[in-house]
Design an enzyme around this catalytic site. Structure first.
Site, PDB file in Angstrom:
ATOM      1  N   ASN A  39       0.916  -1.039   0.031  1.00 37.78           N
ATOM      2  CA  ASN A  39       0.044   0.057  -0.029  1.00 37.78           C
ATOM      3  C   ASN A  39       0.814   1.182  -0.187  1.00 37.78           C
ATOM      4  O   ASN A  39       1.464   1.435   1.078  1.00 37.78           O
ATOM      5  CB  ASN A  39      -1.031  -0.051   1.260  1.00 37.78           C
ATOM      6  CG  ASN A  39      -1.626   1.277   1.451  1.00 37.78           C
ATOM      7  OD1 ASN A  39      -1.531   1.872   0.414  1.00 37.78           O
ATOM      8  ND2 ASN A  39      -2.284   1.266   2.588  1.00 37.78           N
TER       9      ASN A  39
ATOM     10  N   LYS B 135       0.065   4.269  -0.201  1.00 34.05           N
ATOM     11  CA  LYS B 135      -0.539   5.289   0.496  1.00 34.05           C
ATOM     12  C   LYS B 135      -0.464   6.528  -0.469  1.00 34.05           C
ATOM     13  O   LYS B 135      -0.232   6.525  -1.768  1.00 34.05           O
ATOM     14  CB  LYS B 135       0.040   5.582   1.690  1.00 34.05           C
ATOM     15  CG  LYS B 135      -0.133   4.472   2.541  1.00 34.05           C
ATOM     16  CD  LYS B 135       0.032   4.414   4.097  1.00 34.05           C
ATOM     17  CE  LYS B 135      -0.157   3.059   4.852  1.00 34.05           C
ATOM     18  NZ  LYS B 135      -0.031   3.330   6.255  1.00 34.05           N
TER      19      LYS B 135
ATOM     20  N   HIS C 247      -9.501   1.133   5.203  1.00 35.87           N
ATOM     21  CA  HIS C 247      -8.222   1.315   6.043  1.00 35.87           C
ATOM     22  C   HIS C 247      -8.399   2.309   6.970  1.00 35.87           C
ATOM     23  O   HIS C 247      -9.104   3.233   7.049  1.00 35.87           O
ATOM     24  CB  HIS C 247      -7.151   1.906   4.789  1.00 35.87           C
ATOM     25  CG  HIS C 247      -5.742   1.862   5.453  1.00 35.87           C
ATOM     26  ND1 HIS C 247      -5.366   2.723   6.194  1.00 35.87           N
ATOM     27  CD2 HIS C 247      -4.899   1.063   5.094  1.00 35.87           C
ATOM     28  CE1 HIS C 247      -4.313   2.471   6.536  1.00 35.87           C
ATOM     29  NE2 HIS C 247      -3.683   1.464   5.951  1.00 35.87           N
TER      30      HIS C 247
ATOM     31  N   GLU D 273      -6.873   4.586   7.878  1.00 37.87           N
ATOM     32  CA  GLU D 273      -6.552   5.956   7.693  1.00 37.87           C
ATOM     33  C   GLU D 273      -7.574   6.704   6.986  1.00 37.87           C
ATOM     34  O   GLU D 273      -7.957   8.024   7.107  1.00 37.87           O
ATOM     35  CB  GLU D 273      -5.382   6.334   6.716  1.00 37.87           C
ATOM     36  CG  GLU D 273      -4.007   5.912   7.708  1.00 37.87           C
ATOM     37  CD  GLU D 273      -2.986   5.357   7.140  1.00 37.87           C
ATOM     38  OE1 GLU D 273      -2.877   5.326   5.627  1.00 37.87           O
ATOM     39  OE2 GLU D 273      -2.071   4.877   7.525  1.00 37.87           O
TER      40      GLU D 273
ATOM     41  N   GLU E  98      -5.083  -4.748  10.475  1.00 30.62           N
ATOM     42  CA  GLU E  98      -3.941  -3.920  10.810  1.00 30.62           C
ATOM     43  C   GLU E  98      -4.400  -3.069  12.010  1.00 30.62           C
ATOM     44  O   GLU E  98      -5.131  -2.140  12.109  1.00 30.62           O
ATOM     45  CB  GLU E  98      -4.111  -2.984   9.416  1.00 30.62           C
ATOM     46  CG  GLU E  98      -3.746  -3.333   8.358  1.00 30.62           C
ATOM     47  CD  GLU E  98      -2.928  -2.358   7.528  1.00 30.62           C
ATOM     48  OE1 GLU E  98      -1.984  -2.856   6.721  1.00 30.62           O
ATOM     49  OE2 GLU E  98      -3.828  -1.396   7.282  1.00 30.62           O
TER      50      GLU E  98
ATOM     51  N   GLY F  88       2.995   2.366  10.921  1.00 36.21           N
ATOM     52  CA  GLY F  88       4.089   3.210  10.618  1.00 36.21           C
ATOM     53  C   GLY F  88       4.816   3.573  12.261  1.00 36.21           C
ATOM     54  O   GLY F  88       5.572   4.596  12.183  1.00 36.21           O
TER      55      GLY F  88
ATOM     56  N   SER G  25       3.726  -2.090  10.197  1.00 37.96           N
ATOM     57  CA  SER G  25       5.220  -2.450  10.734  1.00 37.96           C
ATOM     58  C   SER G  25       5.745  -3.536  10.112  1.00 37.96           C
ATOM     59  O   SER G  25       6.611  -3.972  10.730  1.00 37.96           O
ATOM     60  CB  SER G  25       5.463  -1.866  11.930  1.00 37.96           C
ATOM     61  OG  SER G  25       5.211  -0.584  12.158  1.00 37.96           O
TER      62      SER G  25
HETATM   63  P1  13P Z   1       3.379   0.220   7.500  1.00 36.87           P
HETATM   64  O1  13P Z   1       3.701  -1.085   6.945  1.00 36.87           O
HETATM   65  O2  13P Z   1       4.001   1.466   7.079  1.00 36.87           O
HETATM   66  O3  13P Z   1       3.261   0.315   8.984  1.00 36.87           O
HETATM   67  O4  13P Z   1       1.624   0.680   7.077  1.00 36.87           O
HETATM   68  C1  13P Z   1       0.987  -0.545   7.283  1.00 36.87           C
HETATM   69  C2  13P Z   1      -0.164   0.070   6.411  1.00 36.87           C
HETATM   70  O5  13P Z   1      -1.117   0.764   6.935  1.00 36.87           O
HETATM   71  C3  13P Z   1      -0.520  -0.839   5.196  1.00 36.87           C
HETATM   72  O6  13P Z   1      -1.793  -0.562   4.638  1.00 36.87           O
END
Ligand code: 13P
Length: 259
Positions: free
Chosen positions: A15, A17, A107, A109, A177, A183, A221
């Protein structure tokens, strides 16, 4: 007892983003295609979900590559409707038209930044299915929810509310997740991941005839250093990778960790 199924081909999804401009992103994607084209056994299916602006750019490279059956493209979100007056939004049909075979919905976010409820996520997953895309439906608790002992209840509630009745193992993938692991460099313990994935599996098995065949990804992560451990846990059928999917140098070792 982990529920096992031969049908579950591992899936490693990247992803990206809101990251990526055409030239450097194209270079990284072509490196991934070249890795995937090497004549060796590859257990996993690979999906890259770039920003929507890059889908058609990357799809042009993908069409010319020898990795078409091993790598797919995905969107990061879609609107429930097919078209219309929704400024800034993108329909699942448009993602498909641009070269996507998957789309991430729900997601954390999007749930946090855009107030997406389970009902909205379910409508988006339905839109994905209508357009012929597989939906990667995300669930996961916040730190406050985990600390107050509500992680399992939150995930079960998200799962029940976000999956349409027409979901099946071919058109739907679940991604667990935990919000606090995204992150941050922090991951749940193997025991906690196994517990949540086991609960997700039980819920899927109760609700869908092919519930044991759904793929359940872990995200948050995931890095080359922890991929082998995380990807070999019971009911972990792959990963949804954020930061470490942005370069082939970090992403490929994660794919290789699953074999
Ligand atoms: P990270 O791997 O940067 O922690 O992000 C995970 C994520 O949100 C994937 O959709």
């Amino acid at each position: 007892m982990p529920v096992r199924s031969k049908a579950r081909r591992p899936l490693i999804a990247g992803n990206w983003k809101m990251n990526g401009l055409a030239r450097p992103a194209g270079t990284e994607f072509r490196k991934i295609l070249r890795h995937a084209a090497l004549p060796r056994r590859l257990k996993s299916e690979i999906v890259i979900c770039p920003p929507a602006t890059l889908l058609a750019v990357l799809a042009a490279f993908w069409r010319r590559s020898g990795s078409k059956r091993r790598v797919a493209l995905g969107g990061q979100d879609c609107h429930p409707k097919t078209h219309g007056a929704h400024t800034g939004d993108i329909a699942a049909e448009m993602l498909r038209d641009a070269g996507a075979a998957f789309v991430i919905v729900g997601h954390s976010e999007r749930r946090a930044d855009h107030g997406e409820t389970n009902a909205v996520v379910r409508a988006k997953a339905e839109a994905a299915h209508r357009a012929g895309l597989a939906a990667i439906v995300c669930v996961g608790e916040t730190l406050a929810e985990r600390d107050s002992g509500r992680a399992i209840a939150v995930v079960e509630d998200q799962l029940a509310g976000s999956l349409p009745a027409g979901a099946n193992a071919r058109n739907t993938v679940i991604a667990y997740e935990p919000v606090w692991a995204i992150g941050t460099g922090r991951t749940p313990t193997p025991r906690d991941i196994t517990q949540v994935h086991g609960v997700i599996r039980q819920n899927l098995a109760k609700s869908f005839a092919d519930g044991t065949d759904f793929r359940i990804l872990y995200g948050g992560s995931v890095k080359p250093a922890n991929a082998a451990e995380l990807l070999n846990l019971a009911n972990v059928d792959g990963a949804l990778v954020g930061g470490a999917s942005l370069t082939a140098a970090e992403f490929w070792p994660i794919v290789a960790a699953k074999g």
